[in-house]
Design a protein around this motif. Structure first.
Motif, mmCIF file in Angstrom:
data_model
loop_
_atom_site.group_PDB
_atom_site.id
_atom_site.type_symbol
_atom_site.label_atom_id
_atom_site.label_comp_id
_atom_site.label_asym_id
_atom_site.label_seq_id
_atom_site.Cartn_x
_atom_site.Cartn_y
_atom_site.Cartn_z
ATOM 1 N N LEU A 35 0.974 -1.062 -0.015
ATOM 2 C CA LEU A 35 0.022 0.080 -0.105
ATOM 3 C C LEU A 35 0.941 1.049 0.040
ATOM 4 C CD1 LEU A 35 -3.070 -0.678 2.308
ATOM 5 C CD2 LEU A 35 -2.954 -0.323 0.184
ATOM 6 N N ARG A 36 1.941 1.292 0.762
ATOM 7 C CA ARG A 36 2.976 2.369 0.767
ATOM 8 C C ARG A 36 3.541 2.620 -0.295
ATOM 9 N NH1 ARG A 36 4.129 0.321 5.896
ATOM 10 N NH2 ARG A 36 5.939 -0.900 5.174
ATOM 11 N N GLN A 37 3.936 1.494 -1.216
ATOM 12 C CA GLN A 37 4.481 1.435 -2.425
ATOM 13 C C GLN A 37 3.858 1.703 -3.920
ATOM 14 O OE1 GLN A 37 6.555 -2.207 -2.788
ATOM 15 N NE2 GLN A 37 8.232 -1.564 -1.491
ATOM 16 N N LEU A 38 2.567 1.142 -3.754
ATOM 17 C CA LEU A 38 1.715 1.014 -4.754
ATOM 18 C C LEU A 38 0.426 1.942 -4.927
ATOM 19 C CD1 LEU A 38 1.697 -2.742 -5.729
ATOM 20 C CD2 LEU A 38 3.273 -0.762 -6.604
ATOM 21 N N GLY A 39 0.006 2.490 -3.696
ATOM 22 C CA GLY A 39 -0.880 3.320 -3.252
ATOM 23 C C GLY A 39 -2.419 2.522 -3.016
ATOM 24 N N PRO A 40 -3.152 3.410 -2.500
ATOM 25 C CA PRO A 40 -4.500 2.637 -2.038
ATOM 26 C C PRO A 40 -5.122 2.085 -3.242
ATOM 27 C CG PRO A 40 -4.844 5.162 -2.194
ATOM 28 C CD PRO A 40 -3.458 4.624 -2.327
ATOM 29 N N MET A 41 -5.956 1.062 -2.772
ATOM 30 C CA MET A 41 -6.876 0.388 -3.662
ATOM 31 C C MET A 41 -8.421 0.221 -3.568
ATOM 32 S SD MET A 41 -4.629 -1.319 -5.977
ATOM 33 C CE MET A 41 -3.500 -0.115 -6.102
ATOM 34 N N PRO A 42 -9.083 0.990 -4.192
ATOM 35 C CA PRO A 42 -10.425 1.234 -3.884
ATOM 36 C C PRO A 42 -11.226 0.019 -4.022
ATOM 37 C CG PRO A 42 -9.671 3.152 -5.226
ATOM 38 C CD PRO A 42 -8.668 2.168 -5.176
ATOM 39 N N SER A 43 -12.465 -0.060 -3.129
ATOM 40 C CA SER A 43 -12.994 -1.382 -3.117
ATOM 41 C C SER A 43 -14.415 -0.894 -2.700
ATOM 42 C CB SER A 43 -12.239 -2.527 -2.471
ATOM 43 O OG SER A 43 -12.189 -2.167 -1.198
ATOM 44 N N TRP A 44 -15.350 -2.139 -2.833
ATOM 45 C CA TRP A 44 -16.622 -2.134 -2.159
ATOM 46 C C TRP A 44 -16.513 -2.299 -0.937
ATOM 47 C CZ3 TRP A 44 -19.016 0.718 -5.332
ATOM 48 C CH2 TRP A 44 -19.122 0.680 -6.711
ATOM 49 N N ASP A 45 -17.502 -2.073 0.012
ATOM 50 C CA ASP A 45 -17.763 -2.425 1.366
ATOM 51 C C ASP A 45 -16.407 -2.258 2.150
ATOM 52 O OD1 ASP A 45 -20.480 -3.161 1.501
ATOM 53 O OD2 ASP A 45 -19.881 -4.918 0.313
ATOM 54 N N LEU A 55 -4.110 -6.567 -3.032
ATOM 55 C CA LEU A 55 -2.609 -6.447 -3.588
ATOM 56 C C LEU A 55 -1.930 -7.697 -3.522
ATOM 57 C CD1 LEU A 55 -1.626 -3.019 -1.662
ATOM 58 C CD2 LEU A 55 -2.050 -3.575 -4.346
ATOM 59 N N ILE A 56 -2.652 -8.870 -2.587
ATOM 60 C CA ILE A 56 -1.941 -10.116 -2.512
ATOM 61 C C ILE A 56 -2.877 -11.095 -3.227
ATOM 62 C CG2 ILE A 56 -3.158 -10.388 -0.212
ATOM 63 C CD1 ILE A 56 -0.741 -11.811 0.872
ATOM 64 N N ARG A 57 -2.438 -12.208 -3.858
ATOM 65 C CA ARG A 57 -3.187 -13.292 -4.467
ATOM 66 C C ARG A 57 -3.638 -14.353 -3.342
ATOM 67 N NH1 ARG A 57 -6.171 -11.788 -6.963
ATOM 68 N NH2 ARG A 57 -6.647 -13.591 -8.334
ATOM 69 N N LYS A 58 -4.642 -13.866 -2.484
ATOM 70 C CA LYS A 58 -4.979 -14.694 -1.477
ATOM 71 C C LYS A 58 -6.654 -14.689 -1.334
ATOM 72 C CE LYS A 58 -4.233 -15.129 3.631
ATOM 73 N NZ LYS A 58 -4.276 -16.727 3.297
ATOM 74 N N MET A 59 -7.285 -15.611 -1.086
ATOM 75 C CA MET A 59 -8.807 -15.533 -1.033
ATOM 76 C C MET A 59 -9.326 -14.236 -0.353
ATOM 77 S SD MET A 59 -11.371 -18.622 0.394
ATOM 78 C CE MET A 59 -11.421 -18.203 2.225
ATOM 79 N N PRO A 60 -9.964 -13.418 -1.399
ATOM 80 C CA PRO A 60 -10.362 -12.000 -0.968
ATOM 81 C C PRO A 60 -11.328 -11.895 0.454
ATOM 82 C CG PRO A 60 -10.400 -12.089 -3.132
ATOM 83 C CD PRO A 60 -10.256 -13.672 -2.758
ATOM 84 N N CYS A 61 -12.439 -13.064 0.287
ATOM 85 C CA CYS A 61 -13.444 -13.070 1.498
ATOM 86 C C CYS A 61 -12.553 -13.422 2.998
ATOM 87 C CB CYS A 61 -14.383 -13.748 1.440
ATOM 88 S SG CYS A 61 -14.458 -15.488 1.010
ATOM 89 N N PRO A 332 -12.448 6.619 -16.139
ATOM 90 C CA PRO A 332 -11.514 7.254 -17.111
ATOM 91 C C PRO A 332 -10.046 7.573 -16.574
ATOM 92 C CG PRO A 332 -13.578 8.632 -17.375
ATOM 93 C CD PRO A 332 -13.742 7.609 -16.051
ATOM 94 N N GLU A 333 -10.004 7.542 -15.304
ATOM 95 C CA GLU A 333 -8.713 7.708 -14.702
ATOM 96 C C GLU A 333 -8.771 7.312 -12.953
ATOM 97 O OE1 GLU A 333 -9.400 12.466 -13.090
ATOM 98 O OE2 GLU A 333 -8.236 11.926 -14.746
ATOM 99 N N TRP A 334 -7.741 6.949 -12.567
ATOM 100 C CA TRP A 334 -7.727 6.669 -11.009
ATOM 101 C C TRP A 334 -8.211 7.544 -10.418
ATOM 102 C CZ3 TRP A 334 -6.510 1.951 -8.647
ATOM 103 C CH2 TRP A 334 -5.974 0.829 -9.465
ATOM 104 N N ASN A 335 -8.717 7.210 -9.211
ATOM 105 C CA ASN A 335 -9.212 8.197 -8.178
ATOM 106 C C ASN A 335 -9.426 7.472 -6.876
ATOM 107 O OD1 ASN A 335 -12.110 7.362 -8.120
ATOM 108 N ND2 ASN A 335 -12.267 9.276 -9.514
ATOM 109 N N GLU A 336 -10.128 8.029 -5.827
ATOM 110 C CA GLU A 336 -10.474 7.436 -4.466
ATOM 111 C C GLU A 336 -11.303 6.466 -4.616
ATOM 112 O OE1 GLU A 336 -12.416 11.195 -4.221
ATOM 113 O OE2 GLU A 336 -10.582 10.608 -5.248
ATOM 114 N N HIS A 337 -12.224 6.231 -5.974
ATOM 115 C CA HIS A 337 -13.371 5.296 -5.874
ATOM 116 C C HIS A 337 -13.032 4.447 -7.190
ATOM 117 C CE1 HIS A 337 -15.441 7.996 -3.437
ATOM 118 N NE2 HIS A 337 -15.278 9.016 -4.260
#
Length: 721
Positions: A35-45, A55-61, A332-337
């Motif tokens: 997160l520090r290196q690549l920046g935040p990853m917006p998501s639902w809930d 950011l990690i290939r692991k069971m999301p739930c 169209p572009e990256w933002n907080e959502h």
């Protein structure tokens, strides 16, 4: 988590005892670093999930969901082994099918790893029910072989409800020059074609699955991991859950992209049962760092391995890139959502699509669910094309009646919630916790709006429940009715709509959720109703309260024509017959049609909307194909009277039981309970009509005795809530 990791350990081994040590780093610290290196990853809930889990290939739930806990696992979740090779081994077996009339040609391609210059051959044996139907031996050239095998009079594999599921065994052996078996692999296949068909029609562009050139209406649900700690799911529990889908007349299940590429037992059972699998790649409800080369390189291997692993299964109907990213997480572009389309497309429009096309060309690829393939891609629930996630009733707080306006081509997600039954709730509550707004009950409700929506939906259709236990049961009745209301409508829309997969089939822990089967494997009311509203032939009704008419519809999934008889009876709420009628119908190939309209204006003037019940039944000879009822007012306003219900419980020599129920007055939403006993009923939550006994089966009830059943049985109806 989703890959096979292989290491050459030869130089590390010593004579005698060796020890394998596998050290796992912290998944959470890995996420924090990235997160520090690549920046935040917006998501639902967001508040329900640990940030940055994409950011990690692991069971999301594992990291929390709106039906699951935040419990991040660690460890070896599939088998490990040591493999010794000194000559060669089989690395890959690919099976492709070419279908012609009364003949299927199998092209079986093998790739082998060679560690010596010794001559090797590959032998392929094809068997059906242990009887060899074809055999072929071919020498390796550059580590590869191609075997062409023709099967005449093939026995085709069909989705559940359309035919049988014969399975052919493919046995591949790698032989040395002395015909010693060096390595072997086994695959089990079904001879079939199974494609997604999209063609222009009068409503836009179709979205229908076609098996062996026959389009079919997809009926089913979405699947999540069957336990938070997935290595604790037994083969028997997989078998129970998947048998339950077929029992409920389902023919498709969607493996949702926030869980896992399922265990082999899952796909083997789907092959055997005729359950078609819509398989998501494991990307869900989040943005992903596709701009990172290491991430993409890892995902490429993951995708290739899993497509290779699963492609031979006849159940595989579709590969889907992700769950709900196009539903507002791309722009169209990256933002907080959201992430940008520029970074979205390399993974979901290119890499995954190319992988499926190259490694599994007999199966189609779909970039996202939902997805609109024509027009504005941001219009993700376009009713003219693609698939849709219809959450207007739950997240949008629309009434159940909203479903009547939906005209979408394929509905791959929608749902309503309920609580588990009292016996399940008792496993995670103490007596003082048994209020739906207690701390423990709210902890086991992960949706922000969950409890309020359950109560609102209940109050819209039913009188509010009298106590905690009845709140649980009535939530299930509301849940079931919401899905019945929607799915009967979608089936009436055939062929404009050609599939409906409700959210969700199962749970991973005891929780209030959209599931029709709770975490202990107990059926909620919805699952019993699913067996009825997914039945091959369905009678259903559209109530027109403004003009006091009821349109009766018949829907058939069967590829045959036969005569059937539709009957209807109108009673008052005491059970007195007011009007009866019947009509002979010829059911043809899969279709839905309005077959009769009941005009009840005069009866409404005499009795009022609150005192009329319409009972419908369709028969083929003496066999009842479907029963249903309709009312002109909501259940909470009907003038129902207290029924007297009798139960005749009988057993046979195999200690299976039948329970025959009779009533003197209409008994709506009648359900049976057996507190303290673990029983599986063939049906429940039924509408009992006077002078029409209903028999419920309780198969293989051993070691439950007849005396126990008679002493434990409770019979409840809507009035008891």
């Amino acid at each position: 988590m989703y890959r096979t990791w292989e290491f050459d350990i030869k130089n590390s081994l010593k004579v005698g005892t060796n020890q394998i040590e596998i050290r796992f780093g912290s998944a959470l610290k890995y996420i924090e670093k990235n997160l520090r290196q690549l920046g935040p990853m917006p998501s639902w809930d967001g508040q329900m999930r640990i940030p940055g889990s994409s950011l990690i290939r692991k069971m999301p739930c594992n990291f929390g969901w709106d039906w699951g806990p935040k419990l991040v696992t660690c460890g070896i979740w599939r088998n490990i082994s040591i493999i010794g090779i000194n000559t060669g081994r089989i690395r890959e077996v690919e099976i492709r099918q070419q279908h012609q009339r009364n003949k299927v040609t199998l092209n079986i391609n093998t790739k082998s790893e060679r560690l010596s210059r010794a001559k090797m051959r590959a032998r392929v044996t094809v068997s059906l029910k242990r009887k060899v139907v074809a055999e072929n031996t071919t020498p390796l050239k550059a580590g590869k072989t191609t075997h062409t095998i023709k099967i005449t009079d093939p026995q085709l594999w069909w989705p559940a409800g359309m035919g049988k599921q014969p399975l052919y065994d493919i046995h591949v052996e790698l032989l040395d020059s002395n015909d010693n078996v060096i390595d072997k692999q086994d695959k089990r296949i079904g001879l079939r074609t199974l494609r997604l068909n999209q063609k222009k029609d009068k409503w836009g562009r179709s979205f229908e699955f076609v098996a062996n050139n026959r389009p079919f209406f997809a009926k089913g649900a979405n699947w999540i991991p069957a336990h938070t700690f997935i290595n604790s799911v037994s083969d028997d529990f997989y078998r129970q859950l998947l048998n339950d889908t077929v029992t409920a007349n389902m023919n498709m299940i969607r493996v949702w992209g926030g869980g896992i590429y399922e265990q082999e037992i899952f796909y083997n059972l789907c092959d055997e049962l005729g359950i078609c699998v819509w398989q998501d790649f494991m990307f869900a409800c989040s943005t992903f760092p596709t701009f990172d080369e290491n991430f993409m390189a890892n995902v490429k291997i993951e995708a290739e391995e899993n497509v290779r692993r699963l492609r031979h299964h006849p159940c595989m109907a579709l590969w889907c890139g992700n769950n709900e990213l196009e539903q507002g997480l791309v722009g169209p572009e990256w933002n907080e959502h959201q992430m940008s389309w520029q970074d979205y497309k390399p993974l979901f429009d290119k890499l995954l699509k190319k992988t499926v096309k190259k490694l599994n060309p007999e199966c189609d690829y779909w970039p996202s669910s939902p997805h609109s393939p024509t027009g504005d891609r941001a219009n993700f629930n376009n009713p003219e094309c693609g698939d849709a996630h219809l959450w207007n009733v739950w997240h949008g707080r629309e009434p159940f009646e909203w479903y009547q306006q939906a005209r979408h081509r394929f509905v791959s997600e929608f749902g309503f919630q309920s609580f588990p039954e009292p016996q399940t709730v008792k496993t995670y509550t103490a007596p003082q916790d048994r209020n739906v707004t207690s701390y423990v009950m709210e902890h086991h409700q992960r949706s922000r709006i969950g409890n309020s929506m359950i109560i609102t939906g209940t109050a819209d259709w039913f009188l509010l429940p009298s106590n905690f236990e009845m709140t649980l049961w009535l939530s299930q009745i509301t849940h079931a009715y919401a899905m019945q209301y929607a799915i009967e409508h979608f089936r009436r829309q055939m062929p404009q709509t050609m599939g409906t997969l409700y959210w969700q089939l199962n749970d991973c822990w005891p929780v209030a959720s959209w599931a029709s089967i709770d975490s202990l494997g107990k059926w909620k009311a919805l699952h019993y109703l699913a067996g009825r509203f997914f039945s091959p032939v369905l009678v259903s009704a559209v109530e027109n309260r403004t003009d006091s008419t009821i349109d009766i519809h018949l829907t058939s999934d069967l590829y045959e024509s036969f005569p059937a008889k539709l009957t209807w009876t109108v009673t008052d709420c005491s059970g007195k017959e007011i009007l009866t009628g019947q009509k002979n119908i010829k059911l043809t190939k899969p279709a839905s049609q309005k077959v009769h309209t009941l005009d009840l204006k005069d009866l409404v003037k005499k009795y009022s909307e609150r005192d009329l019940i319409v009972w419908m039944e369709v028969n083929r000879g003496s066999k009842v194909l479907s029963r249903n009822l309709a009312t002109l007012d909501k259940f909470k306003h009907l003038n129902l009277e207290k029924p007297k219900i009798t139960a005749d419980i009988r057993t046979d020599s195999k200690q299976s039981y039948t329970i025959t129920l009779k009533t003197n007055k209409p008994a709506l939403w009648t359900w049976l309970e057996f507190p303290g006993l673990d029983v599986r009923l063939s049906d429940n939550f039924i509408h009992l009509k006077p002078q029409q006994p209903v028999t419920i089966e309780l198969p293989s009830a051993n070691p439950i005795t007849l005396k126990q059943l008679k002493s434990k049985i409770r019979i409840r109806t809507l009035l008891d809530t």
